[in-house]
Design a protein around this motif. Structure first.
Motif, PDB file in Angstrom:
ATOM      1  N   ARG A 419      23.661 -26.690 -47.053  1.00  0.00           N
ATOM      2  CA  ARG A 419      25.054 -26.257 -47.274  1.00  0.00           C
ATOM      3  C   ARG A 419      25.201 -25.491 -48.586  1.00  0.00           C
ATOM      4  O   ARG A 419      26.287 -25.008 -48.897  1.00  0.00           O
ATOM      5  CB  ARG A 419      25.990 -27.475 -47.280  1.00  0.00           C
ATOM      6  CG  ARG A 419      26.428 -27.893 -45.863  1.00  0.00           C
ATOM      7  CD  ARG A 419      27.713 -28.678 -45.842  1.00  0.00           C
ATOM      8  NE  ARG A 419      27.639 -29.974 -46.476  1.00  0.00           N
ATOM      9  CZ  ARG A 419      27.419 -31.131 -45.830  1.00  0.00           C
ATOM     10  NH1 ARG A 419      27.278 -31.132 -44.523  1.00  0.00           N
ATOM     11  NH2 ARG A 419      27.372 -32.251 -46.495  1.00  0.00           N
ATOM     12  N   LEU A 420      24.128 -25.386 -49.359  1.00  0.00           N
ATOM     13  CA  LEU A 420      24.224 -24.694 -50.645  1.00  0.00           C
ATOM     14  C   LEU A 420      24.657 -23.236 -50.472  1.00  0.00           C
ATOM     15  O   LEU A 420      25.523 -22.759 -51.214  1.00  0.00           O
ATOM     16  CB  LEU A 420      22.895 -24.790 -51.409  1.00  0.00           C
ATOM     17  CG  LEU A 420      22.527 -26.195 -51.925  1.00  0.00           C
ATOM     18  CD1 LEU A 420      21.122 -26.194 -52.525  1.00  0.00           C
ATOM     19  CD2 LEU A 420      23.529 -26.678 -52.965  1.00  0.00           C
ATOM     20  N   PRO A 421      24.104 -22.492 -49.480  1.00  0.00           N
ATOM     21  CA  PRO A 421      24.573 -21.102 -49.304  1.00  0.00           C
ATOM     22  C   PRO A 421      26.072 -21.036 -49.004  1.00  0.00           C
ATOM     23  O   PRO A 421      26.772 -20.147 -49.503  1.00  0.00           O
ATOM     24  CB  PRO A 421      23.754 -20.595 -48.121  1.00  0.00           C
ATOM     25  CG  PRO A 421      22.540 -21.476 -48.094  1.00  0.00           C
ATOM     26  CD  PRO A 421      22.989 -22.820 -48.584  1.00  0.00           C
ATOM     27  N   GLU A 440      22.008 -31.724 -61.542  1.00  0.00           N
ATOM     28  CA  GLU A 440      21.147 -30.643 -61.047  1.00  0.00           C
ATOM     29  C   GLU A 440      21.453 -29.351 -61.787  1.00  0.00           C
ATOM     30  O   GLU A 440      22.569 -29.139 -62.253  1.00  0.00           O
ATOM     31  CB  GLU A 440      21.391 -30.389 -59.548  1.00  0.00           C
ATOM     32  CG  GLU A 440      20.990 -31.534 -58.649  1.00  0.00           C
ATOM     33  CD  GLU A 440      19.493 -31.722 -58.517  1.00  0.00           C
ATOM     34  OE1 GLU A 440      18.714 -30.937 -59.102  1.00  0.00           O
ATOM     35  OE2 GLU A 440      19.087 -32.691 -57.836  1.00  0.00           O
ATOM     36  N   ASP A 441      20.399 -28.498 -61.850  1.00  0.00           N
ATOM     37  CA  ASP A 441      20.624 -27.131 -62.298  1.00  0.00           C
ATOM     38  C   ASP A 441      20.752 -26.286 -61.045  1.00  0.00           C
ATOM     39  O   ASP A 441      19.766 -26.031 -60.351  1.00  0.00           O
ATOM     40  CB  ASP A 441      19.441 -26.663 -63.155  1.00  0.00           C
ATOM     41  CG  ASP A 441      19.577 -25.201 -63.526  1.00  0.00           C
ATOM     42  OD1 ASP A 441      20.707 -24.654 -63.394  1.00  0.00           O
ATOM     43  OD2 ASP A 441      18.574 -24.602 -63.951  1.00  0.00           O
ATOM     44  N   VAL A 442      21.967 -25.860 -60.735  1.00  0.00           N
ATOM     45  CA  VAL A 442      22.182 -25.159 -59.457  1.00  0.00           C
ATOM     46  C   VAL A 442      21.865 -23.674 -59.558  1.00  0.00           C
ATOM     47  O   VAL A 442      21.801 -22.985 -58.552  1.00  0.00           O
ATOM     48  CB  VAL A 442      23.627 -25.361 -58.946  1.00  0.00           C
ATOM     49  CG1 VAL A 442      23.851 -26.818 -58.583  1.00  0.00           C
ATOM     50  CG2 VAL A 442      24.653 -24.885 -59.968  1.00  0.00           C
ATOM     51  N   GLY A 446      20.529 -20.766 -55.892  1.00  0.00           N
ATOM     52  CA  GLY A 446      21.429 -19.860 -55.185  1.00  0.00           C
ATOM     53  C   GLY A 446      22.859 -19.866 -55.702  1.00  0.00           C
ATOM     54  O   GLY A 446      23.704 -19.128 -55.229  1.00  0.00           O
ATOM     55  N   VAL A 447      23.162 -20.741 -56.632  1.00  0.00           N
ATOM     56  CA  VAL A 447      24.501 -20.712 -57.236  1.00  0.00           C
ATOM     57  C   VAL A 447      24.278 -20.261 -58.685  1.00  0.00           C
ATOM     58  O   VAL A 447      24.212 -21.061 -59.604  1.00  0.00           O
ATOM     59  CB  VAL A 447      25.184 -22.089 -57.181  1.00  0.00           C
ATOM     60  CG1 VAL A 447      26.643 -22.003 -57.622  1.00  0.00           C
ATOM     61  CG2 VAL A 447      25.085 -22.678 -55.784  1.00  0.00           C
ATOM     62  N   ASN A 448      24.124 -18.933 -58.846  1.00  0.00           N
ATOM     63  CA  ASN A 448      23.675 -18.442 -60.142  1.00  0.00           C
ATOM     64  C   ASN A 448      24.788 -18.396 -61.173  1.00  0.00           C
ATOM     65  O   ASN A 448      25.952 -18.690 -60.884  1.00  0.00           O
ATOM     66  CB  ASN A 448      22.987 -17.091 -59.990  1.00  0.00           C
ATOM     67  CG  ASN A 448      23.939 -16.081 -59.358  1.00  0.00           C
ATOM     68  OD1 ASN A 448      25.165 -16.178 -59.549  1.00  0.00           O
ATOM     69  ND2 ASN A 448      23.397 -15.151 -58.596  1.00  0.00           N
ATOM     70  N   ALA A 449      24.432 -17.999 -62.380  1.00  0.00           N
ATOM     71  CA  ALA A 449      25.383 -18.017 -63.505  1.00  0.00           C
ATOM     72  C   ALA A 449      26.601 -17.136 -63.232  1.00  0.00           C
ATOM     73  O   ALA A 449      27.724 -17.486 -63.604  1.00  0.00           O
ATOM     74  CB  ALA A 449      24.664 -17.605 -64.783  1.00  0.00           C
ATOM     75  N   ASP A 450      26.369 -16.011 -62.527  1.00  0.00           N
ATOM     76  CA  ASP A 450      27.507 -15.128 -62.222  1.00  0.00           C
ATOM     77  C   ASP A 450      28.523 -15.842 -61.354  1.00  0.00           C
ATOM     78  O   ASP A 450      29.732 -15.720 -61.556  1.00  0.00           O
ATOM     79  CB  ASP A 450      27.023 -13.878 -61.476  1.00  0.00           C
ATOM     80  CG  ASP A 450      26.181 -12.997 -62.391  1.00  0.00           C
ATOM     81  OD1 ASP A 450      26.232 -13.238 -63.624  1.00  0.00           O
ATOM     82  OD2 ASP A 450      25.467 -12.120 -61.881  1.00  0.00           O
ATOM     83  N   ALA A 471      26.902 -23.487 -68.672  1.00  0.00           N
ATOM     84  CA  ALA A 471      28.074 -22.831 -68.113  1.00  0.00           C
ATOM     85  C   ALA A 471      29.251 -23.783 -67.907  1.00  0.00           C
ATOM     86  O   ALA A 471      30.341 -23.355 -67.531  1.00  0.00           O
ATOM     87  CB  ALA A 471      27.689 -22.187 -66.773  1.00  0.00           C
ATOM     88  N   ALA A 472      29.028 -25.065 -68.146  1.00  0.00           N
ATOM     89  CA  ALA A 472      30.047 -26.052 -67.780  1.00  0.00           C
ATOM     90  C   ALA A 472      31.314 -25.918 -68.616  1.00  0.00           C
ATOM     91  O   ALA A 472      31.247 -25.643 -69.812  1.00  0.00           O
ATOM     92  CB  ALA A 472      29.456 -27.456 -67.942  1.00  0.00           C
ATOM     93  N   HIS A 473      32.445 -26.132 -67.951  1.00  0.00           N
ATOM     94  CA  HIS A 473      33.707 -26.270 -68.692  1.00  0.00           C
ATOM     95  C   HIS A 473      33.813 -27.683 -69.239  1.00  0.00           C
ATOM     96  O   HIS A 473      34.326 -27.899 -70.313  1.00  0.00           O
ATOM     97  CB  HIS A 473      34.899 -25.959 -67.777  1.00  0.00           C
ATOM     98  CG  HIS A 473      34.859 -24.577 -67.211  1.00  0.00           C
ATOM     99  ND1 HIS A 473      34.838 -24.323 -65.851  1.00  0.00           N
ATOM    100  CD2 HIS A 473      34.785 -23.368 -67.831  1.00  0.00           C
ATOM    101  CE1 HIS A 473      34.776 -23.020 -65.651  1.00  0.00           C
ATOM    102  NE2 HIS A 473      34.743 -22.412 -66.847  1.00  0.00           N
TER     103      HIS A 473
END
Lengths: 562, 472
Positions: A419-421, A440-442, A446-450, A471-473
């Motif tokens: 389900r990641l995509p 996890e480092d996603v 497939g869930v990149n920094a952008d 990148a976390a808030h």
């Protein structure tokens, strides 16, 4: 060391399957056969009968999970068998007890099968003299370097010296000198002078690991354990030989000279390096972990663990561990403020706008809480598959310790990660505005920094920094398994619990603890905050865990249907 | 008049006798094999049908033959213990690892009459349904291995060995396997490990009794060279007839290796128990007495692992008097009949039937040091008491023979030796290395004490001469 369990259900044991012997005069009924180190049913031995009678027979070479060698001679006992009359029936004393013909020769308890009516004597003056003799022989050429020996405190020579040793040595000859500090392989050092030649290491390596790497060279008292000439002792199980070495001959390069073992606090735990979940002991002192050793569990890892899992603890003490709660762009700091703000945002989030990626390295309890949150928010969830090499001994290809838990608790897609995509697409399309990432480092999945930059809210909990935590808030520092309590479900569907061994660094908190607060704040419902309460709640509401209780898991875990 | 009785050695020292097939055949060789291959099933008096193999085994049982290797175990019983129902192949191994110091009998047969051994092996193999047999020969006998291999190829070419032996349909292969120089390979389970290509660590019994779990975990018979030759003669003569040789429970003939301080050292075949130690040492037909007018000091009666006898030692033996009652008789060791039972009753053993005679020129401590050095060198090191004890004793004796003795060393040695035998070790090597020490020290204690005391006095004198203060 626990002897492989005998049939315990009395209803299942027919009289033909058992026999009665006496140990030091006390009758004990034992099964006729018991599984050997390979699980083959073989006749019960004297040492097993003694163990069943609560009498420990001292030994060096015997190990219940290895083929019997019978070479140390420490387990010699006296015994007798019932005298038979001309009719081949046992003869009895006037009081009805069996008349015993005592054998003129002793027998090694580790290898001698018991027979009906056999009398075993472990506490006679002769037995004592034999043990004293064997111990003296083992010590004459031993360097007696206990003060600098890593085994000190958990050494069988020391242990038995207390009971069978002599205060003064009468040995006046020159000791045999053998190689010292032999670099046997990348993780093992050998001191041949300390070795008592019990061959446990050879048998383990040859028969369990199927690596014929170790052997004996030379002859007689000059016998020396060695690796095959020109070859390193290097397989993924070498450090088990350090555990089973009853003396200080084999030492771990990782642990040697680091800490006296009597200062170590030992905490029962579970290895997190793959889906096997080998039972372990964490040895720590003053909040620092010094070693992991395997803990016997016949259903999971027997007495062993792999070298990789054993040495995979150093990251726990890393300097760059996440220690502070971070709430970017928000005035709220600290746990209360950050959790309050996260709860506020989640309460305000429309159904289906939140996604959750929960690591299969989290505990059942943590995953249960995350599952509750996800369902409340209508969030899409998944976990991240992690695979690698496997072998036919312990190591599983699945490197997550709790993949089964993530599946049973409904967080992982089937197959895991599928389900990641969809989550990435949701973020790209703007449908998913809030992402919770636990452990996890996603960005590499497939869930990149952008994509992460497009989110309104990114809540990340982890133990070590990575691009996702950057990148976390909201960054919530979590704990290593050694720093918290909880349970994992291994690849067999065995739920195994573990207590806390060491304190987490800085402000880091066990995930289950702050998740319970968060879930309560988001759902408005009160959730148990204790691990026991959470587990029992999970067991009563998730069918797969039905019937389990935290207390009933015990030290060895319980199975669930997978 | 005691004399040799040459049965196995009958021809091999005859002028012109050669280790060839032709010579063996000229002397009636392989006739026993021909006979047994023609045997038919027979109905026993009890009405049981006996196969040819069962008939042969019955003859061996009837003969009372005891193993000639050292333990003297009944060959008939050894064969009867073989697991014949396992469905696994049965192996026969000839133990030609003759290495007990003082023993040199098997090599005579191997070198001079190899076909007699081969015939004995084929007969024994046939009697036990064996189709694959090995001769495990010690590494120090390269010539013996060569002779045996030559004999095997000759026998195979002539149809006495190999496929379809003499057209009977019976197949047997024999392979010669050379050891690499270890005494422990003579221990049957150590031998089996060595044959399997491993270190010759004797196996633990239980469970590894060769008759059940031997070579490659299959039922296995291990017999000595001389024993296998004797089987040929048992079958040739019939078990009952063979049993008439020797004395009851000590049947047949035995080859004695006589060495040490006698005029005529050598190998002598006797009817078991029909000659005494005195005959063997002093009779002109055997040893011919001590050399140079020396006096007898000690006798090692069965290879160096046997307990020593002191000259003049009296031992008590049980005997039956005229009216059949059992009485205890005191006899001089020299009057012991040389057999299995008397020597065991006298506290020693005939072992590999190697008699070593020590005269009064021998330093008894030196003699024991020599023996102990051998055992320390040969201990395989598998189990603790033997591994550590054998070297400890050897080191103590080395010290005692190099001027560093102590008066207390006799007790010191005895206490070490007492912790080794009696079932404390995996194999009989524990007994082999400790019995000589126990018996030498017990029987010649005054010599050990005197030597130690002399050393102490000499050391003390030299300290005083050097004006070194003695230790407090």
């Amino acid at each position: 060391m626990a002897i492989t369990s005998s049939p315990t259900d009395p209803a299942k044991v027919s009289p033909a399957d058992v026999l009665t012997v006496t140990v030091n005069g006390r009758p004990i009924t034992v099964p006729r056969t018991q599984p050997d180190w390979e699980g083959r049913m073989v006749p019960t031995t004297m040492i097993q009968a003694c163990e069943a009678a609560g009498v420990t027979v001292p030994h060096y070479c015997y190990h219940p999970r290895l083929p019997v060698a019978g070479n140390c001679r420490m387990c010699l006992v006296e015994y007798g068998v019932p005298a038979l009359g001309p009719d081949r029936q046992p003869l009895r004393n006037p009081d009805g007890s069996l008349i015993i013909n005592k054998s003129p020769r002793p027998a090694i308890a580790c290898a001698t099968p018991v027979s009906a009516g056999m009398a075993i004597y472990t506490d006679t003056p002769n037995v004592r003299a034999m043990r004293e003799g064997v111990l003296e022989f083992l010590l004459i050429n031993h360097p007696l370097d206990c003060p600098i020996c890593d085994q000190a405190g958990e050494c069988k020579l020391q242990e038995y010296s207390l009971e069978y040793g002599q205060a003064a040595s009468r040995f006046v000859e020159t000791k045999v000198h053998k190689p010292k500090a032999v670099d046997l392989g990348p993780r093992i050092m050998l001191d041949d002078e300390r070795c008592i030649l019990c061959t446990r290491c050879i048998r383990f390596t040859r028969d369990v690991v199927k690596d014929d790497a170790l052997g004996i060279v030379n002859r007689g008292s000059y016998n020396t354990i060695a690796a095959y000439p020109g070859r390193q002792f290097d397989n993924n199980y070498t450090l088990n030989t350090v555990d089973i070495c009853p003396v200080g001959a084999l030492t771990s390069k990782d642990f040697r000279f680091k800490m006296r073992v009597w200062f170590l606090k030992e905490t029962k735990s579970v290895c997190t390096s793959c889906a096997r979940g080998c039972n372990t002991l964490i040895g720590s002192r003053e909040n620092v972990i010094y070693r992991l050793t395997p803990r016997d569990n016949p259903e999971v890892n027997q007495s062993w663990m792999c070298d990789f899992g054993r040495l995979n603890y150093k990251w726990i003490g890393r300097e760059d561990r996440l220690r502070e709660v971070r709430a970017r762009g928000s005035g709220n700091t600290g746990w209360t403020g950050a959790l309050g703000e996260i709860a506020r945002r989640l309460r305000a989030a429309p159904q289906g706008c939140v996604a959750l990626i929960a690591s299969a390295r989290l505990t059942n309890e943590e995953l249960y809480l995350l599952g509750l949150l996800a369902r409340h928010l209508g969030a899409m969830t998944d976990s991240i598959p992690r695979t690698g090499d496997f072998d036919h001994i312990l190591v599983q290809a699945d490197k997550n310790p709790n993949s089964a838990g993530a599946r049973l608790l409904g967080l992982a897609a089937e197959p895991m990660g599928s389900r990641l995509p969809a989550i990435a697409d949701g973020i790209r399309a703007g449908a998913i505005r809030t992402l919770l990432v636990f452990g996890e480092d996603v960005t590499s999945r497939g869930v990149n920094a952008d994509l992460l930059a497009r989110l309104e809210t990114l809540v990340v909990s982890d133990v070590l920094p990575n691009p996702t935590t950057a990148a976390a808030h909201f960054l919530l520092p979590g704990c290593a398994a050694a720093e918290k309590r909880g349970s994992f479900t291994n690849f067999q569907g065995r739920v195994q619990r573990f207590p806390k061994a060491v304190e987490p660094p800085g402000d880091a908190r066990p995930e289950a603890e702050f998740l319970a607060d968060l879930v309560t704040a988001v759902t408005g419902q009160k959730w148990p905050t204790s691990i026991e309460g959470l587990f029992n709640h999970m067991a009563s509401s998730v069918p797969a865990f039905a019937g389990l209780t935290w207390a009933a898991l015990g030290d060895l875990g319980r199975s669930v249907a997978t | 008049m005691p004399a040799e009785y040459r049965l196995i050695l009958k021809h091999l020292d005859e002028p012109g006798y050669e280790p060839t097939l032709a010579c063996y055949l000229r002397h009636g060789g392989y006739s026993v094999l021909r006979r047994i291959l023609a045997l038919e099933p027979k109905v026993s008096p009890e009405g049981k049908t006996l196969s040819p193999q069962e008939q042969l085994r019955q003859e061996v049982s009837l003969s009372g033959l005891r193993g000639r290797g050292g333990a003297g175990f009944s060959t008939g019983i050894k064969w009867s213990l073989v697991d014949r129902k396992s469905g696994k192949p049965i192996y026969l191994i000839c133990n030609a690892d003759e290495s007990e110091p003082g023993t040199f009998k098997d090599r005579q047969i191997i070198h001079k009459d190899p076909h007699q051994l081969l015939e004995g092996m084929v007969v024994s193999a046939y009697a036990n349904d064996v189709h694959l047999a090995y001769i495990y020969i010690r590494g120090e006998f390269p010539q013996g291995a060569k002779v045996l291999n030559q004999a095997i190829s000759e026998a195979k070419a002539a149809g006495y060995l190999g496929k379809n032996i003499l057209g009977s349909g019976y197949d047997l292969e024999i392979y010669v396997h050379r050891g690499a120089g270890a005494y422990i390979c003579g221990e049957e389970t150590g031998l089996i490990e060595s044959l399997e290509g491993k270190r010759p660590y004797p196996r633990i019994k239980p469970p590894y009794f060769p008759a059940v779990l031997g070579l490659y975990q299959c039922p296995t018979i291990v017999n000595n060279v001389e024993t296998l030759c004797a089987v040929k003669h048992v079958i040739e003569m019939g078990g009952a007839e063979y049993a008439k040789l020797g004395t009851p429970n000590n049947t047949g003939t035995r080859i004695v290796s006589l060495s040490g301080c006698v005029w005529r050292p050598g190998y002598y075949e006797i009817e078991v128990g029909k000659a005494t130690l005195r005959d063997l040492i002093f009779d002109p037909a055997f040893g011919g007495g001590l050399r140079d007018g020396r006096k007898l000091k000690a006798i090692i009666p069965g290879g160096v692992s046997a307990k020593v006898f002191k000259a003049g030692e009296k031992v008590k033996l049980k005997a039956r008097n005229a009216d059949g009652r059992e009485v205890e008789q005191e006899v001089d060791v020299l009057d012991l009949p040389y057999d299995f039972t008397s020597l065991i009753a006298a506290g020693s053993m005939s072992g590999s039937s190697a008699i070593i005679v020590l005269d009064d020129s021998v330093d008894i401590v030196e003699a024991l040091a020599n023996i102990s050095e051998f055992f320390a060198h040969e201990s395989c090191g598998q189990c603790t008491p033997c591994r550590e004890g054998s070297l400890w004793m050897a080191k103590a004796l080395h010290r005692m023979t190099h001027g560093e003795g102590r008066a207390m060393d006799a007790d010191y040695l005895a206490r070490i030796a007492d912790n080794i035998p009696g079932g404390r070790t995996i194999c009989a090597f524990g007994e082999a290395c400790s019995w000589p020490v126990q018996s030498f020290v017990a029987k010649f204690k005054e010599e050990f004490v005197a030597k130690g005391k002399a050393d102490e006095e000499r050391r003390s004198a030299s300290r005083q001469a050097a004006d070194v203060p003695s230790a407090p």
